[in-house]
Design a protein around this motif. Sequence first.
Motif, PDB file in Angstrom:
ATOM      1  N   ILE A   1       0.863  -1.171   0.090  1.00  0.00           N
ATOM      2  CA  ILE A   1       0.011   0.013  -0.075  1.00  0.00           C
ATOM      3  C   ILE A   1       0.939   1.087  -0.021  1.00  0.00           C
ATOM      4  N   ASN A   2       1.959   0.945   0.664  1.00  0.00           N
ATOM      5  CA  ASN A   2       2.879   2.316   0.855  1.00  0.00           C
ATOM      6  C   ASN A   2       3.496   2.848  -0.365  1.00  0.00           C
ATOM      7  N   GLU A   3       3.436   1.892  -1.627  1.00  0.00           N
ATOM      8  CA  GLU A   3       3.920   2.539  -2.893  1.00  0.00           C
ATOM      9  C   GLU A   3       2.984   3.154  -3.684  1.00  0.00           C
ATOM     10  N   PHE A   4       1.863   3.418  -3.264  1.00  0.00           N
ATOM     11  CA  PHE A   4       0.590   3.672  -3.913  1.00  0.00           C
ATOM     12  C   PHE A   4       0.307   5.290  -3.435  1.00  0.00           C
ATOM     13  N   ILE A   5      -0.040   6.117  -4.512  1.00  0.00           N
ATOM     14  CA  ILE A   5      -0.389   7.578  -4.251  1.00  0.00           C
ATOM     15  C   ILE A   5      -1.821   7.703  -4.108  1.00  0.00           C
ATOM     16  N   PHE A   6      -2.344   8.150  -2.738  1.00  0.00           N
ATOM     17  CA  PHE A   6      -3.746   8.495  -3.057  1.00  0.00           C
ATOM     18  C   PHE A   6      -4.083  10.046  -3.571  1.00  0.00           C
ATOM     19  N   SER A   7      -4.884  10.131  -4.227  1.00  0.00           N
ATOM     20  CA  SER A   7      -5.345  11.543  -4.741  1.00  0.00           C
ATOM     21  C   SER A   7      -6.973  11.823  -4.391  1.00  0.00           C
ATOM     22  N   GLY A   8      -7.095  12.587  -3.696  1.00  0.00           N
ATOM     23  CA  GLY A   8      -8.649  13.115  -3.677  1.00  0.00           C
ATOM     24  C   GLY A   8      -9.193  14.226  -4.647  1.00  0.00           C
ATOM     25  N   GLU A   9      -8.144  14.557  -5.408  1.00  0.00           N
ATOM     26  CA  GLU A   9      -8.834  15.501  -6.274  1.00  0.00           C
ATOM     27  C   GLU A   9      -8.239  15.262  -7.815  1.00  0.00           C
TER      28      GLU A   9
ATOM     29  N   GLU B   1      -4.923  -2.021  -7.328  1.00  0.00           N
ATOM     30  CA  GLU B   1      -3.934  -0.996  -7.490  1.00  0.00           C
ATOM     31  C   GLU B   1      -4.848   0.437  -7.755  1.00  0.00           C
ATOM     32  N   ALA B   2      -5.895   0.477  -8.362  1.00  0.00           N
ATOM     33  CA  ALA B   2      -6.363   1.747  -8.683  1.00  0.00           C
ATOM     34  C   ALA B   2      -7.257   2.406  -7.520  1.00  0.00           C
ATOM     35  N   MET B   3      -8.001   1.147  -7.010  1.00  0.00           N
ATOM     36  CA  MET B   3      -8.548   1.714  -5.614  1.00  0.00           C
ATOM     37  C   MET B   3      -7.620   2.103  -4.449  1.00  0.00           C
ATOM     38  N   ALA B   4      -6.494   1.397  -4.492  1.00  0.00           N
ATOM     39  CA  ALA B   4      -5.235   1.890  -3.486  1.00  0.00           C
ATOM     40  C   ALA B   4      -4.761   3.114  -3.616  1.00  0.00           C
ATOM     41  N   CYS B   5      -5.203   3.808  -4.864  1.00  0.00           N
ATOM     42  CA  CYS B   5      -5.057   5.223  -5.057  1.00  0.00           C
ATOM     43  C   CYS B   5      -6.200   6.125  -4.920  1.00  0.00           C
ATOM     44  N   GLY B   6      -7.480   5.292  -4.539  1.00  0.00           N
ATOM     45  CA  GLY B   6      -8.532   6.198  -4.197  1.00  0.00           C
ATOM     46  C   GLY B   6      -9.487   6.078  -5.372  1.00  0.00           C
TER      47      GLY B   6
ATOM     48  N   SER C   1       3.203   1.289 -19.312  1.00  0.00           N
ATOM     49  CA  SER C   1       3.494   1.976 -18.561  1.00  0.00           C
ATOM     50  C   SER C   1       4.390   1.349 -17.462  1.00  0.00           C
ATOM     51  N   GLY C   2       5.578   2.050 -16.903  1.00  0.00           N
ATOM     52  CA  GLY C   2       6.455   1.694 -15.755  1.00  0.00           C
ATOM     53  C   GLY C   2       5.844   2.075 -14.472  1.00  0.00           C
ATOM     54  N   PRO C   3       6.516   1.713 -13.455  1.00  0.00           N
ATOM     55  CA  PRO C   3       5.876   1.986 -11.931  1.00  0.00           C
ATOM     56  C   PRO C   3       5.393   3.488 -11.830  1.00  0.00           C
ATOM     57  N   LYS C   4       6.454   4.339 -12.209  1.00  0.00           N
ATOM     58  CA  LYS C   4       6.120   6.001 -11.949  1.00  0.00           C
ATOM     59  C   LYS C   4       4.821   6.248 -12.698  1.00  0.00           C
ATOM     60  N   GLN C   5       4.997   6.165 -14.013  1.00  0.00           N
ATOM     61  CA  GLN C   5       3.735   6.555 -14.835  1.00  0.00           C
ATOM     62  C   GLN C   5       2.526   5.792 -14.529  1.00  0.00           C
ATOM     63  N   ARG C   6       2.606   4.567 -13.948  1.00  0.00           N
ATOM     64  CA  ARG C   6       1.560   3.856 -13.533  1.00  0.00           C
ATOM     65  C   ARG C   6       0.804   4.454 -12.260  1.00  0.00           C
ATOM     66  N   LEU C   7       1.480   4.774 -11.500  1.00  0.00           N
ATOM     67  CA  LEU C   7       1.323   5.599 -10.204  1.00  0.00           C
ATOM     68  C   LEU C   7       0.381   6.948 -10.739  1.00  0.00           C
TER      69      LEU C   7
ATOM     70  N   LEU D   1      -0.968   7.564 -13.439  1.00  0.00           N
ATOM     71  CA  LEU D   1      -2.282   7.363 -14.154  1.00  0.00           C
ATOM     72  C   LEU D   1      -3.284   6.915 -13.287  1.00  0.00           C
ATOM     73  N   LEU D   2      -3.031   6.011 -12.438  1.00  0.00           N
ATOM     74  CA  LEU D   2      -4.025   5.451 -11.555  1.00  0.00           C
ATOM     75  C   LEU D   2      -4.448   6.272 -10.688  1.00  0.00           C
ATOM     76  N   SER D   3      -3.693   7.289  -9.907  1.00  0.00           N
ATOM     77  CA  SER D   3      -4.129   8.210  -8.804  1.00  0.00           C
ATOM     78  C   SER D   3      -4.745   9.439  -9.426  1.00  0.00           C
ATOM     79  N   GLN D   4      -4.686   9.745 -10.745  1.00  0.00           N
ATOM     80  CA  GLN D   4      -5.318  11.161 -11.219  1.00  0.00           C
ATOM     81  C   GLN D   4      -6.510  10.598 -11.939  1.00  0.00           C
ATOM     82  N   ALA D   5      -6.596   9.352 -12.397  1.00  0.00           N
ATOM     83  CA  ALA D   5      -8.051   9.000 -13.310  1.00  0.00           C
ATOM     84  C   ALA D   5      -9.133   9.223 -12.345  1.00  0.00           C
ATOM     85  N   CYS D   6     -10.422   9.653 -13.000  1.00  0.00           N
ATOM     86  CA  CYS D   6     -11.761   9.651 -12.310  1.00  0.00           C
ATOM     87  C   CYS D   6     -12.266   8.378 -12.089  1.00  0.00           C
ATOM     88  N   ALA D   7     -11.995   7.338 -12.904  1.00  0.00           N
ATOM     89  CA  ALA D   7     -12.290   6.101 -13.084  1.00  0.00           C
ATOM     90  C   ALA D   7     -11.377   5.200 -13.614  1.00  0.00           C
TER      91      ALA D   7
END
Length: 338
Positions: free
Chosen positions: A158-166, A259-264, A228-234, A236-242
Motif C-alpha cells: 500500500i505504501n507504494e501507491f499515491i492517494f489522490s482526492g482531487e 491498485e487503482a482503488m489503492a490510489c482512491g 507504463s512503468g511504475p512511476k507513470q502507472r502511479l 495514471l492510476l491516482s489521477q484518473a476519475c475512474a
Amino acid sequence: MKIAILAPIAWRTPPLKYGPWEQVASNITEGLVDKGMDVTLFATGDSNTKGKLSSVCEHAYAEDTTIDPKVAECLHISQLMEQANQFDIIHNNYDFLPLSYSRLIKTPIVTTIHGFSSPKIIPVFKKYNSTSHYVSISDSNRNPDLNYEATVYNGININEFIFSGEPDDYLLFFGRIHRDKGTYEAIEIAKKTKRKLVISGFIQDQEYFNQKVKPYINDEDIVYVGNSGPKQRLKLLSQACALLHPISFQEPFGLSVVEAMACGTPVIAFNKGSMPELILHEKTGFLVSNIDQAIEAISHIQHINRNECTKWVTSMFSRQKMTEGYLKVYRKILHGNN
C-alpha cells in the motif's frame, strides 16, 4: 523456515513494466522477508529482492529475443528442484510445469494458481491433486475438480501507491490490450460519455490492437501512452476519475483493479469472475453487465468516496495480509496448524 519462491522468467521480478505473476511473486517474497523469513527467490538474474536471489537466466526471455523460452524455463525450474532438500517449502508461482517434479522430491510444493490459460492444462493439475497444495487467488477462480488449501488474495504494498482526492477528469484503461480485457469496449464507453480515455498497457494481441484500438487513437480524447512503468502507472492510476475494466472473460483477480482503488480511484467493471470479490458495489466502484450500465455508472462516479476505496484495499488486499495468509498455509502443511 526456509522458503523458496519460484517466479516466472518471462519478465524480471518485479517487472519493469508488465508482468503480473512476477509482481505477485515479488510481493510474496518481500512480504516474507519483512516477516523475518529466510527466503530465496528463483527469478531472472537482474531481478531485485531483499531476500536471496538464485538464477540461471540473467534476463527475461520476453525481453531478450536471443533466449529460447523452453530452454530457459527448463534450466530455471530444474535449478530449484535439484536443490529442493535445502528448503522447508517451495512456493510455485510458475503454473503447472513444476508440478511434474513434485513426486520426485520430498519438499512440499505450494502452487498458487494464477489462472487457467486453457482447459487443456487442467489435467496436469488433476494428476497431482492428491499430493499437491493448491491456493486460489479468488474464490471464483476455483476449479471444482481440484482440492485447495485456501484462497489467498493477491496483496500489494500500500505504501507504494499515491492517494489522490482531487483527480483529473479522464477515464483510464490499464492492462494488457486484448479482447478479453475489453479495450475496445472502454473506447465505446468513453466515446458515448464524451470523456477522455487514457489507455496504458502491453499489446498482447497486435491484430486486435490494429483493428479495434489503433483507429480510434487521436491523442485528444483517446490517448495511448504505451506500456507504463511504475512511476507513470502511479500517476495514471491516482489521477484518473475512474478505471474502466469491461472484461469479457472470468477474470481470476485483476491486479490493476486493486491498485487503482489503492490510489482512491473507483473501478467500473463488468461483473465477471472475481470482480464481486474485489469491488464493493456503489462503495468502491460499480459492477455492471454491459456498456449502457457502465455509461450510467459514470454519471454517479462523483458519489464514490475515494477514501473508502483506499480503506477497502488496505483491509483486504495488503501485502501484509497476503503474507500472513501464505504463512498460515505453510504452517498448516508443515505442522498441521490451522
